[in-house]
Design a protein around this motif. Structure first.
Motif, mmCIF file in Angstrom:
data_model
loop_
_atom_site.group_PDB
_atom_site.id
_atom_site.type_symbol
_atom_site.label_atom_id
_atom_site.label_comp_id
_atom_site.label_asym_id
_atom_site.label_seq_id
_atom_site.Cartn_x
_atom_site.Cartn_y
_atom_site.Cartn_z
ATOM 1 N N GLY A 187 -12.392 -2.896 -3.254
ATOM 2 C CA GLY A 187 -12.115 -2.349 -1.937
ATOM 3 C C GLY A 187 -11.593 -0.928 -2.016
ATOM 4 O O GLY A 187 -10.754 -0.614 -2.863
ATOM 5 N N LEU A 188 -12.092 -0.063 -1.140
ATOM 6 C CA LEU A 188 -11.659 1.331 -1.072
ATOM 7 C C LEU A 188 -11.021 1.576 0.295
ATOM 8 O O LEU A 188 -11.696 1.488 1.320
ATOM 9 C CB LEU A 188 -12.850 2.276 -1.275
ATOM 10 C CG LEU A 188 -13.532 2.196 -2.631
ATOM 11 C CD1 LEU A 188 -14.824 3.009 -2.625
ATOM 12 C CD2 LEU A 188 -12.595 2.689 -3.712
ATOM 13 N N TYR A 189 -9.726 1.861 0.297
ATOM 14 C CA TYR A 189 -8.993 2.132 1.536
ATOM 15 C C TYR A 189 -8.859 3.625 1.767
ATOM 16 O O TYR A 189 -8.641 4.391 0.825
ATOM 17 C CB TYR A 189 -7.578 1.556 1.454
ATOM 18 C CG TYR A 189 -7.485 0.065 1.603
ATOM 19 C CD1 TYR A 189 -7.335 -0.515 2.855
ATOM 20 C CD2 TYR A 189 -7.525 -0.760 0.492
ATOM 21 C CE1 TYR A 189 -7.233 -1.876 2.989
ATOM 22 C CE2 TYR A 189 -7.419 -2.131 0.622
ATOM 23 C CZ TYR A 189 -7.275 -2.685 1.875
ATOM 24 O OH TYR A 189 -7.175 -4.039 2.008
ATOM 25 N N ASP A 190 -8.942 4.016 3.015
ATOM 26 C CA ASP A 190 -8.649 5.374 3.430
ATOM 27 C C ASP A 190 -7.581 5.271 4.519
ATOM 28 O O ASP A 190 -7.742 4.509 5.472
ATOM 29 C CB ASP A 190 -9.909 6.053 3.958
ATOM 30 C CG ASP A 190 -9.731 7.537 4.192
ATOM 31 O OD1 ASP A 190 -8.854 8.143 3.552
ATOM 32 O OD2 ASP A 190 -10.471 8.102 5.022
ATOM 33 N N ASP A 191 -6.502 6.007 4.377
ATOM 34 C CA ASP A 191 -5.368 5.968 5.312
ATOM 35 C C ASP A 191 -4.754 4.566 5.410
ATOM 36 O O ASP A 191 -4.435 4.087 6.504
ATOM 37 C CB ASP A 191 -5.774 6.460 6.705
ATOM 38 C CG ASP A 191 -5.962 7.963 6.752
ATOM 39 O OD1 ASP A 191 -5.264 8.661 5.992
ATOM 40 O OD2 ASP A 191 -6.791 8.445 7.537
ATOM 41 N N LEU A 192 -4.573 3.905 4.269
ATOM 42 C CA LEU A 192 -3.956 2.579 4.228
ATOM 43 C C LEU A 192 -2.619 2.600 4.960
ATOM 44 O O LEU A 192 -1.790 3.473 4.726
ATOM 45 C CB LEU A 192 -3.733 2.151 2.773
ATOM 46 C CG LEU A 192 -3.006 0.826 2.563
ATOM 47 C CD1 LEU A 192 -3.892 -0.329 2.992
ATOM 48 C CD2 LEU A 192 -2.615 0.671 1.109
ATOM 49 N N GLN A 193 -2.400 1.655 5.864
ATOM 50 C CA GLN A 193 -1.137 1.571 6.610
ATOM 51 C C GLN A 193 -0.105 0.818 5.774
ATOM 52 O O GLN A 193 -0.367 -0.275 5.298
ATOM 53 C CB GLN A 193 -1.355 0.876 7.950
ATOM 54 C CG GLN A 193 -2.226 1.679 8.882
ATOM 55 C CD GLN A 193 -2.580 0.933 10.146
ATOM 56 O OE1 GLN A 193 -2.089 -0.167 10.404
ATOM 57 N NE2 GLN A 193 -3.444 1.522 10.954
ATOM 58 N N VAL A 194 1.064 1.437 5.597
ATOM 59 C CA VAL A 194 2.130 0.888 4.773
ATOM 60 C C VAL A 194 3.417 0.890 5.599
ATOM 61 O O VAL A 194 3.744 1.891 6.240
ATOM 62 C CB VAL A 194 2.329 1.748 3.505
ATOM 63 C CG1 VAL A 194 3.416 1.160 2.624
ATOM 64 C CG2 VAL A 194 1.039 1.890 2.736
ATOM 65 N N THR A 195 4.147 -0.218 5.589
ATOM 66 C CA THR A 195 5.445 -0.278 6.254
ATOM 67 C C THR A 195 6.509 0.160 5.259
ATOM 68 O O THR A 195 6.591 -0.379 4.158
ATOM 69 C CB THR A 195 5.749 -1.700 6.755
ATOM 70 O OG1 THR A 195 4.703 -2.104 7.647
ATOM 71 C CG2 THR A 195 7.074 -1.752 7.492
#
Length: 187
Positions: A76-84
């Motif tokens: 999987g390739l994430y762009d702008d992964l949301q992180v808390t």
């Protein structure tokens, strides 16, 4: 549709062999991190998260359907992964939890699952999974802000401390195990 030739699978005791490949693209919407007691000026915006997901796998049945096995490899390739994340609040010892975007991230792994009927009445299942999930680029974290002990708001620390910066590029995802296993038996 391609059918596996019988002369390929019968010598191995297999009844069927299915191979597959999937690609999907998904997203999670962006928004604002509203902090309790915050103002309109303190809303932290975060962008939508995008994921390109690839999977290749095999499924088989063997020995009179007494064994079923599945293996999958995924990427999987994430762009702008949301992180808390937790960041310093507006007063000493106050913290705020907000959502922010890590620039890019990658997940990759493999999973094996087996279901078996070794003897009549005994059903055994087991699985093992390996997941490598890490940030490719994550340098602008809210965690890079000065810590509360760097000084009270409006007052310098003694002695003055430089802002703490953390480059999380290359770090593994927190709270995500590298290995996952399962074994059950039912009679």
């Amino acid at each position: 549709v391609f059918k596996t030739p019988v002369d390929w699978i019968e010598p191995a005791g297999l009844e069927s062999l299915n191979a597959y490949f999937t690609y999907s693209r998904g997203f999670k919407g962006g928004g604002f991190s509203a902090v309790q007691g915050g103002t309109l000026d303190s809303l932290d915006a975060f962008r939508p998260e995008l994921l390109d997901s690839f999977e290749i796998g095999f499924k088989t049945r063997a020995w009179g359907s007494r064994i079923r096995a599945e293996v999958a490899l995924f990427y999987g390739l994430y762009d702008d992964l949301q992180v808390t994340v937790t960041k310093a609040g507006s007063s000493l010892f106050q913290v705020e939890r907000i959502v922010e975007n890590a620039a890019e991230a990658t997940t990759r792994g493999v999973e094996l699952e087996i279901h078996a009927l070794p003897i009549d009445g005994l059903f055994v299942t087991g699985s093992v999974g390996f997941l490598d999930a890490f940030y490719d680029s994550y340098v602008n974290s809210a965690n890079n802000e000065p810590r509360p002990l760097d000084g009270l708001p409006g007052e310098p620390a003694f002695p003055p401390l430089p802002p703490t910066t953390i480059d999380r590029s290359g770090d593994r995802f927190s709270g995500v195990p590298k290995w996952q296993t399962n074994l059950t038996a039912q009679y």
